[in-house]
Enzyme design. Structure first.
Site, mmCIF file in Angstrom:
data_model
loop_
_atom_site.group_PDB
_atom_site.id
_atom_site.type_symbol
_atom_site.label_atom_id
_atom_site.label_comp_id
_atom_site.label_asym_id
_atom_site.label_seq_id
_atom_site.Cartn_x
_atom_site.Cartn_y
_atom_site.Cartn_z
ATOM 1 N N TRP A 33 45.919 17.090 44.024
ATOM 2 C CA TRP A 33 46.318 16.028 43.102
ATOM 3 C C TRP A 33 45.476 16.076 41.830
ATOM 4 O O TRP A 33 44.343 16.552 41.833
ATOM 5 C CB TRP A 33 46.186 14.649 43.768
ATOM 6 C CG TRP A 33 44.776 14.238 44.112
ATOM 7 C CD1 TRP A 33 44.119 14.474 45.276
ATOM 8 C CD2 TRP A 33 43.850 13.521 43.272
ATOM 9 N NE1 TRP A 33 42.843 13.952 45.236
ATOM 10 C CE2 TRP A 33 42.656 13.348 44.023
ATOM 11 C CE3 TRP A 33 43.921 12.997 41.992
ATOM 12 C CZ2 TRP A 33 41.544 12.695 43.517
ATOM 13 C CZ3 TRP A 33 42.805 12.336 41.470
ATOM 14 C CH2 TRP A 33 41.638 12.184 42.236
ATOM 15 N N GLU A 76 30.172 9.068 39.687
ATOM 16 C CA GLU A 76 31.101 10.212 39.761
ATOM 17 C C GLU A 76 31.079 11.006 38.462
ATOM 18 O O GLU A 76 31.200 12.233 38.462
ATOM 19 C CB GLU A 76 32.528 9.727 40.045
ATOM 20 C CG GLU A 76 32.765 9.176 41.438
ATOM 21 C CD GLU A 76 32.866 10.262 42.509
ATOM 22 O OE1 GLU A 76 32.703 11.443 42.186
ATOM 23 O OE2 GLU A 76 33.096 9.894 43.680
ATOM 24 N N GLU A 112 35.444 17.557 42.390
ATOM 25 C CA GLU A 112 34.759 16.284 42.172
ATOM 26 C C GLU A 112 35.018 15.728 40.768
ATOM 27 O O GLU A 112 35.093 14.507 40.582
ATOM 28 C CB GLU A 112 33.250 16.465 42.376
ATOM 29 C CG GLU A 112 32.836 16.612 43.823
ATOM 30 C CD GLU A 112 32.805 15.283 44.561
ATOM 31 O OE1 GLU A 112 32.744 14.232 43.892
ATOM 32 O OE2 GLU A 112 32.858 15.294 45.803
ATOM 33 N N HIS A 115 37.528 12.894 40.153
ATOM 34 C CA HIS A 115 37.259 11.525 40.588
ATOM 35 C C HIS A 115 36.814 10.643 39.413
ATOM 36 O O HIS A 115 37.366 9.561 39.189
ATOM 37 C CB HIS A 115 36.198 11.507 41.680
ATOM 38 C CG HIS A 115 36.570 12.301 42.887
ATOM 39 N ND1 HIS A 115 35.674 12.624 43.883
ATOM 40 C CD2 HIS A 115 37.748 12.845 43.280
ATOM 41 C CE1 HIS A 115 36.281 13.331 44.820
ATOM 42 N NE2 HIS A 115 37.535 13.480 44.465
ATOM 43 N N GLU A 165 28.003 12.826 50.617
ATOM 44 C CA GLU A 165 29.469 12.913 50.630
ATOM 45 C C GLU A 165 30.066 11.905 51.601
ATOM 46 O O GLU A 165 31.095 11.290 51.322
ATOM 47 C CB GLU A 165 29.917 14.331 50.998
ATOM 48 C CG GLU A 165 29.606 15.389 49.946
ATOM 49 C CD GLU A 165 30.512 15.309 48.729
ATOM 50 O OE1 GLU A 165 31.267 14.334 48.572
ATOM 51 O OE2 GLU A 165 30.473 16.234 47.903
ATOM 52 N N THR A 168 29.843 8.420 50.012
ATOM 53 C CA THR A 168 30.864 8.174 49.000
ATOM 54 C C THR A 168 32.236 8.012 49.642
ATOM 55 O O THR A 168 33.080 7.258 49.143
ATOM 56 C CB THR A 168 30.897 9.293 47.947
ATOM 57 O OG1 THR A 168 30.973 10.569 48.593
ATOM 58 C CG2 THR A 168 29.649 9.266 47.082
ATOM 59 N N ASP A 197 39.020 13.269 49.675
ATOM 60 C CA ASP A 197 38.284 14.417 49.126
ATOM 61 C C ASP A 197 36.847 14.399 49.608
ATOM 62 O O ASP A 197 36.279 15.431 49.992
ATOM 63 C CB ASP A 197 38.288 14.371 47.598
ATOM 64 C CG ASP A 197 39.605 14.803 46.975
ATOM 65 O OD1 ASP A 197 40.500 15.248 47.715
ATOM 66 O OD2 ASP A 197 39.729 14.687 45.742
ATOM 67 N N GLU A 198 36.228 13.221 49.564
ATOM 68 C CA GLU A 198 34.819 13.115 49.951
ATOM 69 C C GLU A 198 34.634 13.467 51.428
ATOM 70 O O GLU A 198 33.628 14.085 51.799
ATOM 71 C CB GLU A 198 34.295 11.701 49.675
ATOM 72 C CG GLU A 198 34.466 11.209 48.237
ATOM 73 C CD GLU A 198 33.620 11.956 47.217
ATOM 74 O OE1 GLU A 198 33.081 13.033 47.525
ATOM 75 O OE2 GLU A 198 33.497 11.443 46.096
ATOM 76 N N HIS A 201 34.654 17.179 51.749
ATOM 77 C CA HIS A 201 33.395 17.738 51.254
ATOM 78 C C HIS A 201 32.252 17.482 52.243
ATOM 79 O O HIS A 201 31.376 18.338 52.415
ATOM 80 C CB HIS A 201 33.064 17.142 49.878
ATOM 81 C CG HIS A 201 34.092 17.480 48.841
ATOM 82 N ND1 HIS A 201 34.194 16.815 47.642
ATOM 83 C CD2 HIS A 201 35.073 18.414 48.831
ATOM 84 C CE1 HIS A 201 35.189 17.327 46.935
ATOM 85 N NE2 HIS A 201 35.734 18.296 47.642
#
Length: 330
Positions: A33, A76, A112, A115, A165, A168, A197-198, A201
């Site tokens: 995305w 971020e 990252e 974000h 990670e 977050t 996503d976090e 990661h």
């Protein structure tokens, strides 16, 4: 052999697996995305109507929520600091064409970066935030840099990123749930996908630590203990508003996050327990005497931290930041 040389050898030994890590834990640019997927389309005739909807929904969100969302956005957006720090870690080596590890850092940074980009644009369009004050704080955070207590040690850095990670993930996921509870489904969806996503990661960096435990368990255990003993320093620790001193905004930002349940002292303890379980600390074998003591320390630490955390009292007094005008929040 010197500890530093052992770490470099381990990082070099793992290089052959890094491309596999990238394929497993990161998503190609063409498939992942992008911020525009969650923002009004400026080429659409309905652009202004979409902005109006964002602004109307934003009116329902309380003051502390905005403070936390702004703080999350700023940290971020301080990504250049984190990338430059990781590029300096032993074994990453971005010189002479780089290594698979420097490729990982660049690709991770690329993910990252989205974000802060999407959150910043949302804050701007919401009309609820003093963007100049936010921008000044962001620039200060990048200017000031930070020392997370890891030096150039890859073992400590991977413990840090594993912890950070997941933290977050917790924060963005809770913000998503709160936004949804206030009827702001678009913002909830945005924060939810960021939290996803976090989590990916976190899975990546915790896997790196797992691999190191297989090769160099004693030094990895000692590094884990060192990071837990000195506590994980969150990037938000260095927040400050324009004209204030380094880190002066953190305590009140933290209070706001705890008041609305986005990130609490108990979450810190829970993440420690998660990492202990993730790396199966209790069952790791082949440890030397110092590492055995380190393991004993780590295993007992969450309970000690929990007792301390239970004595902490959260102030109910709302602190007003230059980022958010009190008249512009519910």
């Amino acid at each position: 052999m010197a500890t530093k040389n052992i770490r470099l050898e381990v990082m070099q030994q793992l290089e052959d697996k890094v491309d596999g890590f990238i394929d497993q834990f990161l998503i190609p640019v063409e498939k992942i995305w992008q911020p525009t997927d969650f923002l009004p389309n400026s080429q659409s005739d309905g652009f202004y109507d979409e902005i109006t909807e964002i602004r109307e929904l934003a009116k329902e969100l309380p003051y502390d929520f905005w403070v936390v969302l702004v703080g999350d956005t700023i940290t971020e957006e301080a990504l250049p600091t984190y990338e430059s720090w990781l590029m300096d870690v032993e074994g990453i080596n971005q010189q002479e064409g780089g290594t698979p590890w420097s490729k990982w850092v660049r690709y991770w940074t690329g993910e990252e970066n989205r974000h802060g980009d999407v959150l910043n644009k949302y804050l701007y369009l919401s009309g609820r935030v003093n963007m100049k004050a936010v921008e000044q704080t962001t620039q200060h955070l990048i200017n000031d840099g930070f020392d997370i207590g890891t030096d150039q040690d890859p073992y400590k850095n991977f413990v840090y990123t594993s912890f950070q990670e997941y933290a977050t993930y917790v924060s963005h996921n809770r913000v998503a749930k709160l936004a949804k509870s206030y009827g702001n489904k678009p913002l909830a969806k945005m924060c939810k996908i960021i939290s996803g996503d976090e989590m990916r990661h976190y899975n990546a960096y915790s896997s790196f630590v797992n691999e190191i435990f297989k090769i160099d368990p004693s030094n990895m255990m000692i590094a884990f203990k060192d990071m837990m003993k000195h506590k994980i320093i969150m990037p938000a620790m260095f927040l400050r508003e324009a004209g204030d001193s380094l880190g002066s905004a953190f305590d009140e930002f933290s209070m706001a996050a705890q008041r609305i349940g986005v990130y609490t002292g108990q979450d810190y303890v829970d993440i420690m327990r998660r990492l202990i379980k993730r790396w199966d600390i209790e069952k790791i074998t082949g440890l030397n005497e110092e590492a055995e003591k380190a393991r004993d320390f780590v295993m007992k630490l969450p309970a000690r931290m929990e007792r301390i955390n239970q004595r902490i009292r959260i102030s109910e007094k709302i602190t007003h930041f230059s980022w958010v005008n009190p008249a512009m929040a519910k």
